[in-house]
Design an enzyme around this catalytic site. Structure first.
Site, short mmCIF file in Angstrom:
data_model
loop_
_atom_site.label_atom_id
_atom_site.label_comp_id
_atom_site.label_asym_id
_atom_site.label_seq_id
_atom_site.Cartn_x
_atom_site.Cartn_y
_atom_site.Cartn_z
N MET A 187 -1.47 4.30 -5.88
CA MET A 187 -2.33 5.13 -6.75
C MET A 187 -1.99 6.60 -6.52
O MET A 187 -1.76 7.03 -5.38
CB MET A 187 -3.80 4.90 -6.41
CG MET A 187 -4.23 3.45 -6.46
SD MET A 187 -6.00 3.28 -6.21
CE MET A 187 -6.15 1.50 -6.07
N MET A 224 -0.06 2.16 -10.08
CA MET A 224 -1.11 2.82 -10.87
C MET A 224 -0.82 4.31 -10.84
O MET A 224 -1.54 5.11 -10.23
CB MET A 224 -2.49 2.50 -10.26
CG MET A 224 -2.94 1.09 -10.54
SD MET A 224 -4.25 0.53 -9.44
CE MET A 224 -3.28 -0.02 -8.05
N GLY A 268 -11.97 -8.01 -8.23
CA GLY A 268 -13.23 -8.74 -8.16
C GLY A 268 -13.09 -10.25 -8.06
O GLY A 268 -14.05 -10.97 -8.34
N HIS A 276 2.03 -2.73 -7.32
CA HIS A 276 1.25 -2.47 -8.53
C HIS A 276 1.16 -0.96 -8.67
O HIS A 276 0.42 -0.30 -7.93
CB HIS A 276 -0.14 -3.13 -8.34
CG HIS A 276 -1.13 -2.82 -9.41
ND1 HIS A 276 -2.48 -3.10 -9.26
CD2 HIS A 276 -0.99 -2.27 -10.64
CE1 HIS A 276 -3.11 -2.73 -10.36
NE2 HIS A 276 -2.24 -2.22 -11.20
N GLY A 298 -8.31 1.47 -9.60
CA GLY A 298 -8.59 2.67 -8.81
C GLY A 298 -9.25 2.39 -7.47
O GLY A 298 -9.08 3.15 -6.53
#
Ligand code: DX5
Ligand code: ZN
Length: 223
Positions: A39, A70, A180, A68, A144
């Site tokens: 991130m 971001m 989640g 990943h 995030g």
């Protein structure tokens, strides 16, 4: 084609002061992929880690490393992550102006190429890009942060994508879910067609060994 279930602990929720041990434990306890959340504080509000950390963990695991990204301008960093030892690299549709070029670049580096969609980004991106992808990552939270609640509209979206892939000669493309995912919803997620299952807080909050076992069991039989 039925894809193998792959459990991908998100290192974002691990104990970074014991990163080497956490990484080794993931493999020892039966995880299939190491998920690394990159991130930049620009595309997403948070700042995390970069290629240096990927390079640092690479010698400590034989599991594939799934980066990943971001980040804005991911094209500028694909070589760095590939050089650091990434096996899977995924980029967000929301930040790529030239997706075909970006996905091709990932493949040129012999990494598996993934397209990521935020929860409300239209699936059409995945339909059009799938032939250039090895996997599609559908976010089930807004990217995030770890520890957010699963957005249930993911399930319909995932089913639609799986059906599209299977009926358009693209059944080899895997679907990854991120955000989640816990023991109580993994079965729904797998039934919807995802097979690469990212989980951070769902695995690292408790006992990692037990959680990986429980997660694999729950994926088949429910809770
Ligand atoms: C969120 C990250 C996720 C996150 C998942 O932006 O991409 O990988 O770590 O964490 P949980 O499973 O806790 O939602
Ligand atoms: Zn992630």
């Amino acid at each position: 084609m039925t894809h193998q279930l792959k459990i991908a602990p998100s290192l974002l929720s691990c104990d970074f002061s014991n990163l080497e041990t956490e990484v080794k434990n993931c493999e020892r306890f039966g995880a299939d992929i190491l998920h690394v959340d990159v991130m930049d504080g620009h595309f997403v509000p948070n700042i995390t880690i970069g290629p240096l950390i990927v390079k640092a963990i690479r010698p400590h695991s034989s599991l594939p490393i799934d980066c990943h990204l971001m980040i804005s301008n991911p094209d500028n960093y694909i070589d760095d992550f590939a050089d650091a030892g990434a096996d899977y690299i995924s980029v967000h549709a929301e930040v790529c102006n030239h997706l075909h070029r970006t996905l091709s670049k990932i493949k040129e580096r012999n990494c598996k190429a993934g397209l990521v969609l935020n929860p409300i980004t239209p699936l059409q991106y995945a339909f059009d890009a799938a032939e250039y992808c090895d996997f599609i990552l559908l976010m089930s939270v807004n990217p995030g942060f770890g520890g957010q609640s699963f957005i249930s509209s993911f399930l319909d979206k995932c089913k639609t994508l799986r059906d599209y892939l299977d009926s358009n000669g693209l059944s080899h493309v895997e679907i990854e879910v991120d955000g989640g995912v816990k023991i109580d919803n993994i079965k729904q997620v797998v039934d919807a067609g995802a097979n690469m299952i990212v989980s951070g807080s769902g695995l690292f909050k408790g006992n990692l060994e037990q959680s990986i076992k429980d997660m694999k069991l729950a994926a088949i039989s429910g809770q």
